[in-house]
Design an enzyme around this catalytic site. Structure first.
Site, PDB file in Angstrom:
ATOM      1  N   CYS A 192       0.918  -1.494   0.062  1.00  0.00           N
ATOM      2  CA  CYS A 192       0.410  -0.292  -0.009  1.00  0.00           C
ATOM      3  C   CYS A 192       0.603   1.562  -0.057  1.00  0.00           C
ATOM      4  O   CYS A 192       1.572   1.724   0.780  1.00  0.00           O
ATOM      5  CB  CYS A 192      -1.057  -0.067   1.448  1.00  0.00           C
ATOM      6  SG  CYS A 192      -2.207   1.592   1.063  1.00  0.00           S
TER       7      CYS A 192
ATOM      8  N   GLU B 144      -4.010   1.099  -5.807  1.00  0.00           N
ATOM      9  CA  GLU B 144      -3.148   0.096  -6.206  1.00  0.00           C
ATOM     10  C   GLU B 144      -2.827   0.134  -7.772  1.00  0.00           C
ATOM     11  O   GLU B 144      -3.797  -0.053  -8.218  1.00  0.00           O
ATOM     12  CB  GLU B 144      -3.323  -1.433  -5.679  1.00  0.00           C
ATOM     13  CG  GLU B 144      -1.924  -2.426  -6.019  1.00  0.00           C
ATOM     14  CD  GLU B 144      -1.038  -2.261  -5.298  1.00  0.00           C
ATOM     15  OE1 GLU B 144       0.145  -1.878  -5.949  1.00  0.00           O
ATOM     16  OE2 GLU B 144      -0.593  -2.251  -3.896  1.00  0.00           O
TER      17      GLU B 144
END
Length: 224
Positions: free
Chosen positions: A2, A104
């Site tokens: 992340c 992402e």
């Protein structure tokens, strides 16, 4: 992993949602929070038993470091409780990182296609994090990271890792429970609570910000 997330919530909303006390940080919502930047996190002050909302820098500096050195932004759920770099923070300094969404980038896409992940119907996501205080020659820096785990069915076509999201019922256990019980929470969010969609590559630059970053990029629909 992340490496970017959004937090569009004002501080008074976060205080109400997470039940924090004390002064509120000077924070403006951001849709493109990047490593080395500051973001609000929820910490439990063990001496008072109360939760506080504080601004910390993304990129962990362990309290025992002699210099700034490497500043990891993520830790793996599989090893975070035993890793020499993270185990003391995992035992005593767990945090919640409020987010409206996280991003992402799809593996194998060229150029890399960003995707946004958020709760269906909106609402806050509480990402599992750790925090540290690092002091050296009179300088005090408080930092945090986000814990990741193996991807679930929703994330797997895009990336093999995803951040751990803590359900609201488990917030007290994550912040103040025993280490063994906290470890049991290090699992992916179930796919039926999240949605994802492609967004514009303008999010790739940390200089860009604003609610438009979370708008769906219709031209990229066929990539997943």
């Amino acid at each position: 992993m992340c490496g970017r997330f959004a937090n569009a919530m004002p501080v008074d909303l976060m205080r109400e949602l997470f039940g924090t006390t004390g002064p509120l940080p000077n924070w403006e919502p951001s849709w493109n929070i990047a490593p080395s930047q500051k973001a609000p996190i929820v910490r439990l002050r063990h001496e008072t038993g109360q939760c506080h909302l504080d601004l910390l820098q993304w990129g962990l500096i362990p309290h025992w470091s002699k210099e700034v050195g490497r500043q990891p932004i993520n830790a793996r759920a599989e090893t975070v409780a035993s890793s020499p770099m993270f185990r003391s923070a995992f035992a005593a300094r767990r945090a919640l990182v409020p987010a409206s969404a996280y991003y992402e980038w799809q593996r194998g896409s060229s150029p890399k296609q960003p995707w946004a992940f958020r709760h269906k119907g909106g609402g806050a996501i509480a990402l599992a994090g750790l925090w540290e205080s690092w002091e050296h020659e009179g300088e005090l820096i408080r930092t945090f990271l986000i814990i990741t785990t193996q991807a679930d069915a929703l994330m797997r076509p895009i990336h093999d890792r995803m951040p751990v999201a803590v359900r609201q019922a488990d917030w007290p256990l994550w912040l103040g429970g025993e280490t063994r019980d906290a470890q049991a929470l290090l699992r992916p969010e179930t796919s039926d609570t999240l949605e994802c969609y492609p967004v514009s590559a303008v999010v790739n630059s940390v200089r860009n910000d604003g609610p438009q970053l979370l708008e769906r990029d219709e031209s990229a629909r066929s990539l997943r």
